[in-house]
Design a protein around this motif. Structure first.
Motif, mmCIF file in Angstrom:
data_model
loop_
_atom_site.group_PDB
_atom_site.id
_atom_site.type_symbol
_atom_site.label_atom_id
_atom_site.label_comp_id
_atom_site.label_asym_id
_atom_site.label_seq_id
_atom_site.Cartn_x
_atom_site.Cartn_y
_atom_site.Cartn_z
ATOM 1 N N PRO A 611 -33.921 -10.417 2.814
ATOM 2 C CA PRO A 611 -34.986 -11.383 2.512
ATOM 3 C C PRO A 611 -34.640 -12.771 3.032
ATOM 4 N N PRO A 612 -35.595 -13.462 3.631
ATOM 5 C CA PRO A 612 -35.327 -14.823 4.105
ATOM 6 C C PRO A 612 -35.246 -15.782 2.931
ATOM 7 N N PRO A 613 -34.787 -17.004 3.159
ATOM 8 C CA PRO A 613 -34.756 -17.999 2.084
ATOM 9 C C PRO A 613 -36.150 -18.201 1.490
ATOM 10 N N VAL A 614 -36.196 -18.647 0.257
ATOM 11 C CA VAL A 614 -37.492 -18.756 -0.415
ATOM 12 C C VAL A 614 -38.404 -19.762 0.266
ATOM 13 N N TRP A 615 -37.844 -20.795 0.894
ATOM 14 C CA TRP A 615 -38.717 -21.756 1.555
ATOM 15 C C TRP A 615 -39.432 -21.102 2.735
ATOM 16 N N VAL A 616 -38.787 -20.117 3.358
ATOM 17 C CA VAL A 616 -39.436 -19.371 4.440
ATOM 18 C C VAL A 616 -40.512 -18.460 3.864
ATOM 19 N N GLN A 617 -40.193 -17.756 2.773
ATOM 20 C CA GLN A 617 -41.179 -16.878 2.149
ATOM 21 C C GLN A 617 -42.423 -17.654 1.709
ATOM 22 N N SER A 618 -42.227 -18.899 1.295
ATOM 23 C CA SER A 618 -43.370 -19.696 0.839
ATOM 24 C C SER A 618 -44.329 -20.031 1.960
ATOM 25 N N LEU A 619 -43.874 -19.876 3.201
ATOM 26 C CA LEU A 619 -44.701 -20.247 4.354
ATOM 27 C C LEU A 619 -45.477 -19.064 4.926
ATOM 28 N N ALA A 620 -45.515 -17.953 4.197
ATOM 29 C CA ALA A 620 -46.228 -16.779 4.712
ATOM 30 C C ALA A 620 -47.683 -17.084 5.079
ATOM 31 N N PRO A 621 -48.469 -17.801 4.237
ATOM 32 C CA PRO A 621 -49.847 -18.115 4.654
ATOM 33 C C PRO A 621 -49.901 -19.018 5.882
ATOM 34 N N VAL A 622 -48.966 -19.964 5.978
ATOM 35 C CA VAL A 622 -48.928 -20.848 7.146
ATOM 36 C C VAL A 622 -48.603 -20.041 8.393
ATOM 37 N N TYR A 623 -47.623 -19.145 8.283
ATOM 38 C CA TYR A 623 -47.255 -18.292 9.412
ATOM 39 C C TYR A 623 -48.446 -17.443 9.852
ATOM 40 N N ALA A 624 -49.142 -16.842 8.878
ATOM 41 C CA ALA A 624 -50.271 -15.974 9.206
ATOM 42 C C ALA A 624 -51.375 -16.733 9.921
ATOM 43 N N GLY A 625 -51.565 -18.013 9.572
ATOM 44 C CA GLY A 625 -52.647 -18.783 10.165
ATOM 45 C C GLY A 625 -52.289 -19.485 11.451
ATOM 46 N N THR A 626 -51.016 -19.499 11.822
ATOM 47 C CA THR A 626 -50.602 -20.237 13.020
ATOM 48 C C THR A 626 -49.721 -19.390 13.929
ATOM 49 N N VAL A 627 -48.487 -19.137 13.515
ATOM 50 C CA VAL A 627 -47.492 -18.517 14.389
ATOM 51 C C VAL A 627 -47.875 -17.096 14.765
ATOM 52 N N GLN A 628 -48.454 -16.355 13.836
ATOM 53 C CA GLN A 628 -48.774 -14.960 14.111
ATOM 54 C C GLN A 628 -49.807 -14.817 15.223
ATOM 55 N N ALA A 629 -50.599 -15.865 15.456
ATOM 56 C CA ALA A 629 -51.579 -15.818 16.547
ATOM 57 C C ALA A 629 -50.903 -15.697 17.902
ATOM 58 N N LEU A 630 -49.629 -16.065 18.008
ATOM 59 C CA LEU A 630 -48.856 -15.844 19.230
ATOM 60 C C LEU A 630 -47.955 -14.624 19.089
ATOM 61 N N ALA A 631 -47.267 -14.508 17.945
ATOM 62 C CA ALA A 631 -46.268 -13.453 17.793
ATOM 63 C C ALA A 631 -46.878 -12.067 17.928
ATOM 64 N N ALA A 632 -48.042 -11.828 17.326
ATOM 65 C CA ALA A 632 -48.633 -10.484 17.344
ATOM 66 C C ALA A 632 -49.066 -10.055 18.745
ATOM 67 N N PRO A 633 -49.903 -10.838 19.441
ATOM 68 C CA PRO A 633 -50.321 -10.363 20.769
ATOM 69 C C PRO A 633 -49.177 -10.301 21.772
ATOM 70 N N MET A 634 -48.236 -11.241 21.677
ATOM 71 C CA MET A 634 -47.133 -11.206 22.635
ATOM 72 C C MET A 634 -46.226 -10.014 22.371
ATOM 73 N N ALA A 635 -45.975 -9.686 21.109
ATOM 74 C CA ALA A 635 -45.174 -8.502 20.795
ATOM 75 C C ALA A 635 -45.842 -7.249 21.339
ATOM 76 N N ASN A 636 -47.143 -7.139 21.150
ATOM 77 C CA ASN A 636 -47.852 -5.939 21.597
ATOM 78 C C ASN A 636 -47.909 -5.833 23.112
ATOM 79 N N GLU A 637 -48.117 -6.957 23.785
ATOM 80 C CA GLU A 637 -48.149 -6.916 25.252
ATOM 81 C C GLU A 637 -46.770 -6.554 25.805
ATOM 82 N N LEU A 638 -45.713 -7.112 25.232
ATOM 83 C CA LEU A 638 -44.358 -6.767 25.681
ATOM 84 C C LEU A 638 -44.076 -5.292 25.431
ATOM 85 N N ALA A 639 -44.551 -4.772 24.292
ATOM 86 C CA ALA A 639 -44.338 -3.359 23.993
ATOM 87 C C ALA A 639 -45.088 -2.471 24.984
#
Length: 760
Positions: A611-639
């Protein structure tokens, strides 16, 4: 004041001015097509109102960043285009219409652009009538200024709400002035109704009740409050009639309206630190000329106006300021926001010019309108012709054509927003599973399938608003903690050189790059990435705007060993890379609230999913609304390209924060299996299945878990899950077919091999 605006020969002259305005706007009505890069929010929302499966219309747009009148107007226009095409045999259902739009949006977009052009023509007529009501002879120069205004020319042939609002606002003002001169009650009712319609097109038009209140006060004196409240109520009722879900869906309405207010207050990317007054003043100068701007400033002080004309002039100024002050104080540089200011300013400037000439002794008033027209129009004519002629070509379209001819199909392209519009392989794959594709005819599907696609990932762009996180400390009330003061500060996450090192090509756009490079102190990571590209990557081609070629400068880089061996880019993608952009102040505050005394750092090896530190876990909604917009498509294209290690790293970044994310778990499991790391695949899928406990598990995820079980010695468990899938899914379901194939392999004593794609 004249009771009627018409004068001898005015109809012919006005017709010529209207024809001029229409010609300037129609000249490049096909700008950029068949590529379509505009936001065009009302148009896109209108297309989405009809369900392609049932044909039912959802009148709730579910988006209130703009009111609904423009959306409904575009919906009606698209229904008309659909009906004509239906009769002509171009399509046979709404599903085919939507898929045809995806293939080539030209017909739909031109029809939508004609809405703005029509509204602008009506604005020209309104400016003529306002001018003539101020003073004889003012209509011609006022209407010509509006017809030639560069801001209006470019705005009208794009798909915005502003042209609709401007036309309705101008006619509301015209009816106010008409009522002021005639005292006909119907004119006042019409003015209030038009004000409500204008506000139904875009919220700022609500300020029109201020000049209306002033004129009512001038007419009724001390008893003005009651009639003004009545007319304001009428305008509000018309607004609600055109945006009914402001009352029927109040939560969404107030949420989006608040976001728009915050957007204006905190600014847009590249214009955070300053109000937009100078930006709009520059555009107003280009539309009126220096002489027109000076005459506008002098209009309120012109001697010899008389009581009636002075009241009308003051009301026009109140209407102008109602639109101009908010956009001048806001932190958004968008030239179209000036649109409703221009017809009012043009009438005031032209009225002052004619009025000044009337003050000259023994001057023949018949020449006043002609001289005012010449003096006002001559300075703005070159800009108008340039705006009308611009757009014969597009840098984005040139870049798209270059990609069609030269970009390898197995190359991964990272691109900034406002660059070429390229159909992505993943998006095309997803579209084939959507109702519009499934319900279209074989001929239309064949046209869609013939579109060449690319492995392309667009860099997300955070442009406005603050980013906050809602924390729930143990046994304490929730606390909202700021993450960054402005969302644009998170863009540095997407400009890490280690991400770019995994790409084969990079496409930058001056529309984004120029904003970052204009403020290097605020955007050091983005500017450093541009410098690294210029120093270490190869510039393959460059597309710059020219005389009649519009659009941002686009640069295409090839990523080679020189870039990948740079210290900033070496080492591969760290799954924790995005957290480096989170300010230390937030980390400390979140840690203190949620788990005081615990370590803030990550722990655990790559394969354990500690498990990551709690401050990272608290950012799950922020991650979903920002970072995942790059991480998901780039992971899939690389795969899809078989680049398993970086794809795993990006999928892991998502799983650490959002362990229940099915897409990331499937991608991680497939890539791990291809690398022979079946234990990692099993642990990842088990965590995701545990997070979904109590619900029906995603079939693809169950399939991935069963495959991992089979390769880690749990053949009985794998067989049990596969048999459950085969019973659950239909014969033609691809996951069901794969499950039955794996059952046959396991029954023969063989292990089911890994799949080739990113999605099982």
């Amino acid at each position: 004041m004249p009771a009627a605006p018409e004068r001898r020969g005015g109809g012919i002259t006005l017709t010529l001015v209207v024809a001029c305005a229409a010609a300037l706007r129609l000249l490049r009505v096909q700008f950029g097509l068949p590529d379509f890069l505009e936001e065009a929010i009302p148009f896109r929302l209108a297309l989405a109102m009809t369900d392609v499966t049932t044909g039912a219309v959802d009148w709730n747009p579910h988006d209130f960043h703009y009111p609904s009148l423009s959306i409904y107007l575009h919906f009606v226009v698209q229904l008309m285009v659909f009906g004509v095409g239906l009769l002509a045999g171009a399509w046979h259902s709404w599903a085919e219409y939507v898929l045809s739009y995806t293939i080539d949006p030209t017909r739909m977009v031109i029809a939508a652009r004609l809405v703005g052009i029509t509204c602008d023509v009506l604005t020209v007529v309104a400016a003529w009538r306002i001018g003539e009501r101020i003073r004889r002879g003012v209509g011609l120069p006022a209407a010509l200024l509006v017809a030639l205004a560069p801001v209006l020319v470019t705005t009208a042939r794009s798909i915005y709400c502003d042209s609709v609002m401007t036309a309705l606002a101008a006619w509301s003002v015209e009816r106010m002035i008409a009522w002021h001169g005639s005292r006909r009650f119907g004119d006042l009712v019409l003015a209030a109704s038009l004000a409500g319609l204008a506000a139904g097109a875009k919220y700022p038009a609500g300020t029109l009740v201020i000049p209306m209140g002033f004129l009512i006060w001038r007419r009724f004196g001390a008893s003005w409050i009651a009639p003004w409240l009545a007319m304001t109520a009428l305008a509000a009722a018309v607004f609600v009639a055109t945006t009914p879900f402001a009352l029927l869906d109040p939560y969404t309405f107030w949420r989006d309206l608040s976001l728009e207010g915050g957007h204006a207050a905190t600014g847009h990317l590249g214009s955070i630190a300053r109000p937009s007054f100078l930006f709009h003043l520059s555009n107003l100068t280009a539309s009126l000329g220096w002489a027109g701007l000076a005459l506008l400033a002098f209009s309120i002080a012109l001697p010899g106006l008389g009581r009636e004309r002075r009241s009308a002039t003051f009301a026009l100024w109140l209407a102008l300021l109602g639109f101009a002050v908010p956009i001048s104080l806001a932190h958004i540089d968008a030239d179209r926001y000036l649109a409703p200011v221009i017809p009012i300013a043009a009438a005031l400037a032209a009225g002052t010019a004619v009025g000044v000439l009337d003050l000259i002794p023994r001057f023949d008033a018949r020449w006043g309108s002609a001289l005012a027209t010449l003096a006002l129009v001559a300075p703005v004519l070159p800009g108008a012709l340039g705006a009308a002629a611009g757009g014969a070509g597009s840098t984005q379209l040139e870049a798209r054509r270059w990609c069609d001819a030269h970009l390898p199909r197995e190359a991964l392209l990272l691109q900034e927003g406002y660059s070429a519009r390229l159909p992505g392989c993943l998006r095309m794959q997803e579209a084939r599973g959507e109702p519009a594709y499934r319900r279209a005819s074989a001929a239309v599907r064949a046209r869609f399938d013939a579109i060449p696609c690319f492995h392309v990932v667009a860099l997300p762009l955070q442009v406005s608003g603050a980013v906050v996180s809602s924390l729930a400390p143990p046994r304490k009330p929730r606390v909202v903690v700021p993450v960054v003061a402005h969302a644009s500060e998170l863009n540095r996450v997407f400009y890490d050189p280690r991400l770019f090192a995994e790409a084969d090509y990079v496409m930058t756009s001056g529309a984004v790059r120029g904003r970052f490079e204009a403020d290097p102190a605020r955007y050091p990571a983005e500017c450093a990435l541009y410098r690294l590209l210029d120093e270490r990557a190869e510039v393959v081609t460059r597309f710059a705007p020219r005389a009649q070629t519009a659009g941002p400068e686009i640069v295409v880089y090839r990523i080679g060993p020189g870039f990948r061996e740079a210290p900033e880019a070496a080492g591969g993608i760290d799954p924790h890379w995005w957290a480096e952009a989170i300010p230390a102040a937030y980390r400390r505050r979140a840690q203190e609230l949620l788990a005081p005394g615990q370590n803030e750092a990550w722990a655990g090896a790559d394969s354990t999913f500690a498990p990551p530190p709690v401050w990272v876990q608290s950012l799950a909604p922020v991650y979903a609304g920002t970072v995942q917009a790059l991480a998901a498509p780039m992971a899939n294209e690389l795969a899809l390209l078989g680049r398993d290690e970086p794809a795993r790293a990006l999928a892991r970044a998502t799983l650490e924060v959002r362990p229940g994310n099915v897409e990331a778990s499937e991608t991680y499991a497939v890539c791990s299996g291809r690398m022979g790391r079946w234990g990692d695949a099993r642990r990842a899928t088990e965590r995701t299945l545990a997070a979904a406990a109590g619900g029906v598990a995603e079939p693809g995820l169950v399939l991935a878990h069963a495959r991992a079980l089979a390769h880690t010695g749990e053949r009985a468990g794998a067989m049990q899950e596969l048999q459950a899938l085969s019973l659950r899914l239909a014969e033609n379901d691809p996951v069901g077919r794969e499950a039955r194939r794996m059952i046959a392999e396991l029954a023969q004593g063989r292990k089911a091999g890994p799949v080739a794609g990113a999605n099982p």
